[in-house]
Enzyme design. Structure first.
Site, PDB file in Angstrom:
ATOM      1  N   HIS A 223       0.820  -1.213   0.000  1.00 12.16           N
ATOM      2  CA  HIS A 223       0.000   0.000   0.000  1.00 12.16           C
ATOM      3  C   HIS A 223       0.855   1.264   0.000  1.00 12.16           C
ATOM      4  O   HIS A 223       0.331   2.377   0.065  1.00 12.16           O
ATOM      5  CB  HIS A 223      -0.920  -0.018   1.238  1.00 12.16           C
ATOM      6  CG  HIS A 223      -2.064   0.928   1.171  1.00 12.16           C
ATOM      7  ND1 HIS A 223      -2.246   1.952   2.078  1.00 12.16           N
ATOM      8  CD2 HIS A 223      -3.092   1.035   0.300  1.00 12.16           C
ATOM      9  CE1 HIS A 223      -3.338   2.623   1.781  1.00 12.16           C
ATOM     10  NE2 HIS A 223      -3.873   2.090   0.709  1.00 12.16           N
ATOM     11  N   LYS A 225       3.305   4.399  -1.182  1.00  7.03           N
ATOM     12  CA  LYS A 225       3.408   5.298  -2.331  1.00  7.03           C
ATOM     13  C   LYS A 225       4.744   6.030  -2.196  1.00  7.03           C
ATOM     14  O   LYS A 225       4.887   6.959  -1.398  1.00  7.03           O
ATOM     15  CB  LYS A 225       2.257   6.312  -2.353  1.00  7.03           C
ATOM     16  CG  LYS A 225       0.858   5.654  -2.391  1.00  7.03           C
ATOM     17  CD  LYS A 225       0.235   5.660  -1.035  1.00  7.03           C
ATOM     18  CE  LYS A 225      -1.245   5.330  -1.031  1.00  7.03           C
ATOM     19  NZ  LYS A 225      -1.578   3.942  -1.289  1.00  7.03           N
ATOM     20  N   ASP A 230      16.834  10.467  -8.444  1.00  6.21           N
ATOM     21  CA  ASP A 230      18.256  10.794  -8.307  1.00  6.21           C
ATOM     22  C   ASP A 230      18.732  10.780  -6.859  1.00  6.21           C
ATOM     23  O   ASP A 230      19.770  11.380  -6.532  1.00  6.21           O
ATOM     24  CB  ASP A 230      18.555  12.160  -8.940  1.00  6.21           C
ATOM     25  CG  ASP A 230      18.357  12.152 -10.446  1.00  6.21           C
ATOM     26  OD1 ASP A 230      18.391  11.051 -11.039  1.00  6.21           O
ATOM     27  OD2 ASP A 230      18.150  13.233 -11.036  1.00  6.21           O
ATOM     28  N   HIS A 405      -9.321  11.207   1.095  1.00  8.92           N
ATOM     29  CA  HIS A 405      -8.401  10.067   1.115  1.00  8.92           C
ATOM     30  C   HIS A 405      -7.132  10.395   1.888  1.00  8.92           C
ATOM     31  O   HIS A 405      -6.214   9.592   1.983  1.00  8.92           O
ATOM     32  CB  HIS A 405      -8.054   9.674  -0.328  1.00  8.92           C
ATOM     33  CG  HIS A 405      -7.377   8.352  -0.465  1.00  8.92           C
ATOM     34  ND1 HIS A 405      -6.050   8.227  -0.840  1.00  8.92           N
ATOM     35  CD2 HIS A 405      -7.827   7.083  -0.282  1.00  8.92           C
ATOM     36  CE1 HIS A 405      -5.722   6.962  -0.898  1.00  8.92           C
ATOM     37  NE2 HIS A 405      -6.782   6.232  -0.563  1.00  8.92           N
ATOM     38  N   LYS A 407      -4.353  10.957   4.748  1.00  2.77           N
ATOM     39  CA  LYS A 407      -3.987  10.239   5.973  1.00  2.77           C
ATOM     40  C   LYS A 407      -2.986  11.113   6.734  1.00  2.77           C
ATOM     41  O   LYS A 407      -1.775  11.023   6.529  1.00  2.77           O
ATOM     42  CB  LYS A 407      -3.346   8.882   5.657  1.00  2.77           C
ATOM     43  CG  LYS A 407      -4.197   7.975   4.728  1.00  2.77           C
ATOM     44  CD  LYS A 407      -3.597   7.927   3.377  1.00  2.77           C
ATOM     45  CE  LYS A 407      -4.166   6.897   2.429  1.00  2.77           C
ATOM     46  NZ  LYS A 407      -5.442   6.360   2.575  1.00  2.77           N
ATOM     47  N   ASP A 412      -0.605  19.688  18.245  1.00  2.00           N
ATOM     48  CA  ASP A 412      -0.124  20.883  18.965  1.00  2.00           C
ATOM     49  C   ASP A 412       0.738  21.815  18.122  1.00  2.00           C
ATOM     50  O   ASP A 412       1.526  22.586  18.678  1.00  2.00           O
ATOM     51  CB  ASP A 412       0.676  20.473  20.208  1.00  2.00           C
ATOM     52  CG  ASP A 412      -0.192  19.815  21.264  1.00  2.00           C
ATOM     53  OD1 ASP A 412      -1.433  19.853  21.130  1.00  2.00           O
ATOM     54  OD2 ASP A 412       0.373  19.258  22.220  1.00  2.00           O
TER      55      ASP A 412
END
Length: 487
Positions: A223, A225, A230, A405, A407, A412
């Site tokens: 899952h 990404k 470079d 979508h 996450k 604080d």
């Protein structure tokens, strides 16, 4: 008629016996064990088909393949940073709060996550802007491009990215791609063949390019990404590659996500994670070879940025659940507020208790979820837990502008997290995830301000909202909650 009842009783007895044997032959936590026993016994026969797709654990051999990979490029840095921590010589002691120091040490010990402090970070919340910059960076790549996505669809944006990768490979840039075959289901067969004919490499995560039918297993998917260009530029967050992430699908409408573009030594940590995943994936591949360490992949930089970052990973190859531990640590560190965005709100008992303790202690806890489902059972479970948390004094908002979508977690105005991991069992235990935990007041405040802007497009949920829901809907919420450990 007695013989009919005898046959039925025999069927149920045999089904129960096979259910017990099937579930207990693999080690899993008690909540998941009971959830699978419920499914297998309530749905005789059919339950075993569901188990085949969603319950069968990844093989021990595959787990070993992943565990055997070293964190190439940073393993020596991990040892050095541990020594510096013990001698109180590591930079975080000078620039971080006590809570942040403890969090940084937690990740170093639990996940061998090195601390880097010279990163420049750009936040992207819109798919059009994110992909425009990604395509530009691919176009400017000089040595290598490493891409790892759960979803890489063969649609308009997918072909745009593939075309950019092919052009990069043509001009001598080494291109490697990892994609998840389940997350990319529907992808045109031989989609990556033009890239491979140019010398690029593309591999399905623990899949086979030779078979048209990839593994149907719903759990233990890649899952993550990750993009590394470079060894200097890195991308991490929630966006996959597909038209829906640019708001082009009517079903979802506007796609609201959060992604980070990082320039600095955090890219080295992303690079190391990609190496581990690549080398485990291609171990039995005839077309692709493992990557060996080379200085050009890990160009330590003296950047102009000031953001401290640790790249933290978790997955079924490690029982530590480092990302969840990070979430728990951030929640326990909070004194003023905790802002969370998650498309799937299915926390385990430890996260539920931590959020409840924070709310009872006077910390303002706000959680934002989508207003529409992309997975029916998962969304009903999300609604159930939203109601439970609401009753504990936590503010719950549903995002009405499109599909949420993102996450993220902000605490604080001091620390924040952006990555692929949702606040649910699947991200904690069942899938391979990666998050950036950031130590930067400016970035934390920026993400907090974005959250507050999103509130303008939200509806705050109330006890009356849930009380007026139809009984059938509430039943589905309760039933989905029973299956939450395996959703």
């Amino acid at each position: 008629m007695n013989w009919i009842f005898s046959i039925v009783n025999l069927v149920f007895f045999v089904n129960t016996l096979f259910a017990i044997v099937t579930v207990f032959k693999e080690k899993r936590d008690i909540s998941a064990t009971w959830a699978w026993l419920l499914v297998l016994n309530l749905l005789p026969g059919i339950g075993f088909l569901i188990y085949l797709f969603a319950g069968k654990k990844i093989s021990k051999e595959r787990i070993f393949d992943i565990k055997a990979q070293e964190k190439l490029g940073i393993d020596q840095l991990v040892s050095l940073q541990k020594e510096q921590w013990n001698e109180k010589e590591l930079l975080p002691y000078d620039v971080l709060t006590n809570e942040a120091q403890q969090t940084s040490r937690l990740f170093l010990e639990a996940d061998q996550a090195i601390f880097t402090n010279n990163n420049q970070v750009k936040v992207y919340t819109d798919g059009q802007e994110k992909f425009a910059k990604l395509l530009a960076d691919i176009g400017n790549a000089e040595d290598h491009i490493h891409i790892e996505y759960y979803t890489f669809y063969s649609d308009e944006i997918g072909y745009q990215v593939l075309d950019a990768l092919e052009k990069a490979q043509t001009r001598g840039v080494n291109v490697r791609v990892i994609y998840d075959s389940m997350g990319s289901r529907g992808q045109v067969r031989n989609f990556f063949k033009p890239l491979e004919e140019l010398g690029g490499q593309a591999e399905p995560f623990f899949g086979s390019k030779r078979s048209y039918f990839h593994s149907p297993r719903l759990n233990y998917r890649d899952h993550r990404k990750i993009v590394v260009i470079d060894g200097v530029i890195g991308y991490i967050g929630g966006f996959n590659i597909g038209d829906q992430y640019l708001g082009r699908l009517e079903k979802f409408g506007y796609w609201r996500d959060t992604h980070l573009r990082v320039v600095g030594n955090a890219a080295v940590a992303l690079q190391s994670q990609f190496f581990m995943d690549w080398n485990a994936t291609v171990k039995n591949s005839a077309e692709s070879a493992p990557i060996e360490y080379a200085d050009r992949y890990f160009p330590l930089q003296r950047g102009q940025g000031t953001t401290g970052i640790q790249i933290v990973s978790s997955g079924p190859d490690n029982e530590t659940e480092a990302i969840k531990l990070g979430y728990l640590k951030l929640i326990s560190n909070a004194h003023d507020y905790i802002y969370i965005q998650t498309p799937y709100l299915i926390p385990d008992d430890s996260v539920m208790e931590a959020l409840s303790v924070a709310a009872y202690s006077g910390v303002k806890v706000r959680i934002m979820i989508p207003s529409k489902p992309d997975h029916a059972f998962v969304y009903r479970a999300t609604e159930y837990y939203a109601k439970e948390l609401l009753e504990k004094g936590i503010e719950i908002y549903k995002y009405d502008e499109g599909f949420l979508h993102s996450k993220t977690m902000m605490v604080d105005g001091q620390m924040c997290s952006v990555g692929s991991a949702n606040l649910d069992f699947r991200s904690f235990k069942l899938n391979f995830e990666v998050n950036a935990f950031c130590y930067d007041r400016k970035l934390a405040v920026e993400l907090t301000d974005i959250f507050k802007q999103d509130l303008k497009f939200c509806t705050q949920l109330s006890t009356e909202y849930f009380a007026h829901q139809p009984r059938w809907l509430r039943f589905k919420q309760y039933f989905s909650r029973l299956l939450s450990p395996i959703l």
